[in-house]
Write a protein that holds these residues in place. Structure first.
Motif, PDB file in Angstrom:
ATOM      1  N   GLY A  85       0.797  -1.212   0.000  1.00 18.36           N
ATOM      2  CA  GLY A  85       0.000   0.000   0.000  1.00 18.36           C
ATOM      3  C   GLY A  85       0.831   1.264   0.000  1.00 18.36           C
ATOM      4  N   SER A  86       2.098   1.133  -0.347  1.00 21.37           N
ATOM      5  CA  SER A  86       2.983   2.311  -0.352  1.00 21.37           C
ATOM      6  C   SER A  86       3.751   2.352  -1.661  1.00 21.37           C
ATOM      7  CB  SER A  86       3.948   2.266   0.839  1.00 21.37           C
ATOM      8  OG  SER A  86       4.625   1.007   0.894  1.00 21.37           O
ATOM      9  N   ALA A  87       3.033   2.520  -2.731  1.00 26.94           N
ATOM     10  CA  ALA A  87       3.660   2.635  -4.041  1.00 26.94           C
ATOM     11  C   ALA A  87       4.473   3.925  -4.096  1.00 26.94           C
ATOM     12  CB  ALA A  87       2.606   2.626  -5.137  1.00 26.94           C
ATOM     13  N   ALA A  88       5.396   3.962  -5.025  1.00 29.97           N
ATOM     14  CA  ALA A  88       6.294   5.109  -5.124  1.00 29.97           C
ATOM     15  C   ALA A  88       5.541   6.420  -5.266  1.00 29.97           C
ATOM     16  CB  ALA A  88       7.239   4.912  -6.303  1.00 29.97           C
ATOM     17  N   ALA A  89       4.419   6.396  -5.956  1.00 32.30           N
ATOM     18  CA  ALA A  89       3.664   7.626  -6.194  1.00 32.30           C
ATOM     19  C   ALA A  89       3.130   8.234  -4.898  1.00 32.30           C
ATOM     20  CB  ALA A  89       2.503   7.348  -7.155  1.00 32.30           C
ATOM     21  N   ARG A  90       3.055   7.429  -3.829  1.00 31.21           N
ATOM     22  CA  ARG A  90       2.504   7.912  -2.569  1.00 31.21           C
ATOM     23  C   ARG A  90       3.598   8.310  -1.579  1.00 31.21           C
ATOM     24  NH1 ARG A  90      -1.971   3.787  -0.493  1.00 31.21           N
ATOM     25  NH2 ARG A  90      -2.218   5.540   0.968  1.00 31.21           N
ATOM     26  N   LEU A  91       4.868   8.203  -1.982  1.00 30.64           N
ATOM     27  CA  LEU A  91       5.978   8.455  -1.067  1.00 30.64           C
ATOM     28  C   LEU A  91       6.784   9.681  -1.478  1.00 30.64           C
ATOM     29  CD1 LEU A  91       7.356   4.823  -0.584  1.00 30.64           C
ATOM     30  CD2 LEU A  91       5.731   6.046   0.875  1.00 30.64           C
ATOM     31  N   ASN A  92       7.563  10.177  -0.528  1.00 32.94           N
ATOM     32  CA  ASN A  92       8.516  11.255  -0.762  1.00 32.94           C
ATOM     33  C   ASN A  92       9.904  10.645  -0.722  1.00 32.94           C
ATOM     34  OD1 ASN A  92      10.452  13.370  -0.231  1.00 32.94           O
ATOM     35  ND2 ASN A  92       8.731  14.720   0.274  1.00 32.94           N
ATOM     36  N   ALA A  93      10.566  10.573  -1.876  1.00 36.06           N
ATOM     37  CA  ALA A  93      11.857   9.892  -1.949  1.00 36.06           C
ATOM     38  C   ALA A  93      12.908  10.562  -1.069  1.00 36.06           C
ATOM     39  CB  ALA A  93      12.341   9.838  -3.405  1.00 36.06           C
ATOM     40  N   ALA A  94      12.910  11.884  -1.017  1.00 32.07           N
ATOM     41  CA  ALA A  94      13.892  12.592  -0.201  1.00 32.07           C
ATOM     42  C   ALA A  94      13.709  12.274   1.273  1.00 32.07           C
ATOM     43  CB  ALA A  94      13.793  14.095  -0.437  1.00 32.07           C
ATOM     44  N   GLU A  95      12.453  12.181   1.742  1.00 26.57           N
ATOM     45  CA  GLU A  95      12.186  11.860   3.145  1.00 26.57           C
ATOM     46  C   GLU A  95      12.523  10.400   3.436  1.00 26.57           C
ATOM     47  OE1 GLU A  95      10.903  12.621   7.103  1.00 26.57           O
ATOM     48  OE2 GLU A  95      11.650  13.842   5.439  1.00 26.57           O
ATOM     49  N   LEU A  96      12.230   9.513   2.493  1.00 29.95           N
ATOM     50  CA  LEU A  96      12.594   8.105   2.645  1.00 29.95           C
ATOM     51  C   LEU A  96      14.100   7.975   2.867  1.00 29.95           C
ATOM     52  CD1 LEU A  96      11.775   5.030   2.305  1.00 29.95           C
ATOM     53  CD2 LEU A  96      12.437   5.313  -0.086  1.00 29.95           C
ATOM     54  N   TYR A  97      14.866   8.742   2.117  1.00 26.26           N
ATOM     55  CA  TYR A  97      16.323   8.680   2.226  1.00 26.26           C
ATOM     56  C   TYR A  97      16.810   9.359   3.509  1.00 26.26           C
ATOM     57  CZ  TYR A  97      21.228   8.987   0.777  1.00 26.26           C
ATOM     58  OH  TYR A  97      22.597   8.868   0.702  1.00 26.26           O
ATOM     59  N   ARG A  98      16.171  10.444   3.889  1.00 20.21           N
ATOM     60  CA  ARG A  98      16.617  11.203   5.063  1.00 20.21           C
ATOM     61  C   ARG A  98      16.579  10.376   6.341  1.00 20.21           C
ATOM     62  NH1 ARG A  98      14.946  13.713   9.425  1.00 20.21           N
ATOM     63  NH2 ARG A  98      12.779  13.045   9.096  1.00 20.21           N
ATOM     64  N   VAL A  99      15.552   9.545   6.484  1.00 17.27           N
ATOM     65  CA  VAL A  99      15.400   8.810   7.739  1.00 17.27           C
ATOM     66  C   VAL A  99      16.278   7.561   7.800  1.00 17.27           C
ATOM     67  CG1 VAL A  99      13.057   9.647   8.077  1.00 17.27           C
ATOM     68  CG2 VAL A  99      13.417   7.477   6.864  1.00 17.27           C
ATOM     69  N   ALA A 139      15.881   8.987  -7.855  1.00 20.12           N
ATOM     70  CA  ALA A 139      16.743  10.048  -8.362  1.00 20.12           C
ATOM     71  C   ALA A 139      16.103  11.414  -8.147  1.00 20.12           C
ATOM     72  CB  ALA A 139      17.041   9.821  -9.840  1.00 20.12           C
ATOM     73  N   GLY A 140      14.791  11.471  -8.241  1.00 19.38           N
ATOM     74  CA  GLY A 140      14.088  12.726  -8.011  1.00 19.38           C
ATOM     75  C   GLY A 140      14.214  13.209  -6.577  1.00 19.38           C
ATOM     76  N   GLY A 141      14.518  12.299  -5.663  1.00 21.20           N
ATOM     77  CA  GLY A 141      14.742  12.658  -4.266  1.00 21.20           C
ATOM     78  C   GLY A 141      16.204  12.808  -3.926  1.00 21.20           C
ATOM     79  N   SER A 142      17.053  12.887  -4.973  1.00 21.12           N
ATOM     80  CA  SER A 142      18.513  13.065  -4.804  1.00 21.12           C
ATOM     81  C   SER A 142      19.165  11.898  -4.067  1.00 21.12           C
ATOM     82  CB  SER A 142      18.810  14.376  -4.073  1.00 21.12           C
ATOM     83  OG  SER A 142      18.326  15.480  -4.805  1.00 21.12           O
ATOM     84  N   VAL A 143      18.615  10.684  -4.244  1.00 27.08           N
ATOM     85  CA  VAL A 143      19.254   9.487  -3.692  1.00 27.08           C
ATOM     86  C   VAL A 143      20.414   9.117  -4.622  1.00 27.08           C
ATOM     87  CG1 VAL A 143      18.968   7.067  -3.054  1.00 27.08           C
ATOM     88  CG2 VAL A 143      17.074   8.702  -2.699  1.00 27.08           C
ATOM     89  N   PRO A 144      21.641   9.013  -4.122  1.00 20.61           N
ATOM     90  CA  PRO A 144      22.793   8.714  -4.986  1.00 20.61           C
ATOM     91  C   PRO A 144      22.612   7.393  -5.718  1.00 20.61           C
ATOM     92  CG  PRO A 144      23.535   9.481  -2.831  1.00 20.61           C
ATOM     93  CD  PRO A 144      22.059   9.253  -2.720  1.00 20.61           C
TER      94      PRO A 144
END
Length: 370
Positions: free
Chosen positions: A7-21, A46-51
């Protein structure tokens, strides 16, 4: 863990926040693949600046394994690095500071602060704490104790007199035990490599010249691996004396600077002894530094010779020589004479060498201060 089946597809997440935590130096996020394609997931990250180098594929989906914080400093030797600069070169820390975690092992395994205890080391997100008979690892980002390794007498202090006897790199921590240096795995504390110096009668005879003469008659000396440093793939060391009481327990604390007649280097990846060099006089752990090409040291008369001449007020106090050795071969490259013998410590950074007195040796009764 994230993914469309949860229930947590990529479209529902914030990539930058996923990486930050994610915890730096090893924090992991795993995708449970569903309708999200690998290509779309990589675009999302990549849109969330994940290397990109921290993103990989698995049988279940994408895996993000966070690496080091760019610009974060480390503290791999007793005085930060093999240059003895006392500076981690961290580029991230800014005031105000806040508490990340607290708690920990308590005082039972660590060295009393009154004995000028060695500081913890930090490499690749792991704190290595040296106690009197233990070395243990703590996750620097959450305080979790990862492992404890009991090593009799591993604690040696103060580092202002003997130098540190543990050093760290990205893969583990090196610890001295007698004439052997153990490399312990960063994740488990298991021994993954051993380096043993091949002591001979020639070494024993030469080292007798620098044995400290004023030790208690109840103490019993043995030759050990004294200085410890790591420069790239070169594991450096000197020989020194360790003293035991009548119960044959190591006397960990000393007010005497340990001098050595020999300096040597092992190849860290293979464990092979690469070279050893004998010195004209001797060298102390506080007077050895290195960069990635050369070793710099003070070849100076032993402490007893210096003190005798100083008490006489004689003008013949033996001067020291600043010498450079090739890190790979041990070959002497150059020498600078007439270094005052009272200057007993070195520091090197950005091709600049600093020679200075080791102020930790002085106290109110020191003759130079009255």
């Amino acid at each position: 863990v994230w993914g469309e089946p949860l229930g947590s597809a990529a479209a529902r997440l914030n990539a930058a926040e996923l990486y930050r935590v994610l915890r730096p130096c090893g924090g992991v996020a795993r995708q449970i693949a569903g309708g999200d394609s690998t290509r779309l997931t990589r675009t999302f990250l990549a849109g969330g600046s994940v290397p990109a180098e921290e993103v990989s594929d698995s049988s279940l989906g994408i895996v993000v394994r966070r690496g080091k914080l760019p610009g974060a400093g480390e503290w791999t030797h007793a005085h930060a690095n093999l240059g003895r600069t006392g500076c981690s070169e961290d580029a991230l820390i800014r005031l105000p500071l806040g508490m990340l975690w607290w708690g920990g092992p308590g005082p039972s395994r660590i060295v009393s602060r009154h004995w000028r205890a060695p500081v913890p080391l930090l490499a690749n997100g792991v704190l290595y704490v040296q106690g009197e008979h233990d070395v243990f690892a703590v996750d620097a980002y959450n305080g979790r104790e990862m492992w404890n390794r009991h090593l009799d007498g591993v604690g040696r202090f103060p580092p202002t007199h003997r130098g540190g006897n543990i050093v760290a790199d990205d893969h583990g921590v090196y610890c001295i035990q007698g004439l052997t240096c153990l490399k312990l795995n960063a994740a488990t504390g298991a021994t993954i490599q051993e380096f043993t110096f091949p002591l001979t009668d020639m070494h024993r005879t030469a080292m007798a010249e620098v044995m400290i003469k004023n030790t208690s008659p109840a103490s019993h000396p043995r030759i050990v691996w004294e200085f410890l440093g790591l420069a790239g793939n070169y594991l450096l060391g000197t020989l020194g004396y360790e003293y035991f009481d009548d119960g044959r327990a190591p006397i960990s604390y000393t007010k005497d600077i340990q001098q050595s007649k020999f300096i040597f280097a092992f190849d860290a990846p293979t464990g092979k002894l690469l070279w050893e060099q004998s010195l004209e006089h001797s060298v102390s752990p506080t007077a050895i530094v290195a960069d990635q090409q050369e070793i710099y040291l003070l070849d100076r008369a032993g402490g007893s010779q210096y003190e005798q001449a100083r008490r006489r007020g004689a003008g013949d106090v033996p001067a020291s020589k600043l010498k450079a050795l090739d890190l790979a071969t041990g070959e002497f490259l150059w020498s600078q004479a007439s270094i005052p013998s009272a200057w007993k410590a070195l520091m090197v950074s950005d091709a600049a060498i600093v020679v200075y007195p080791n102020s930790a040796e002085n106290d109110a009764s020191d003759g130079d201060k009255g």
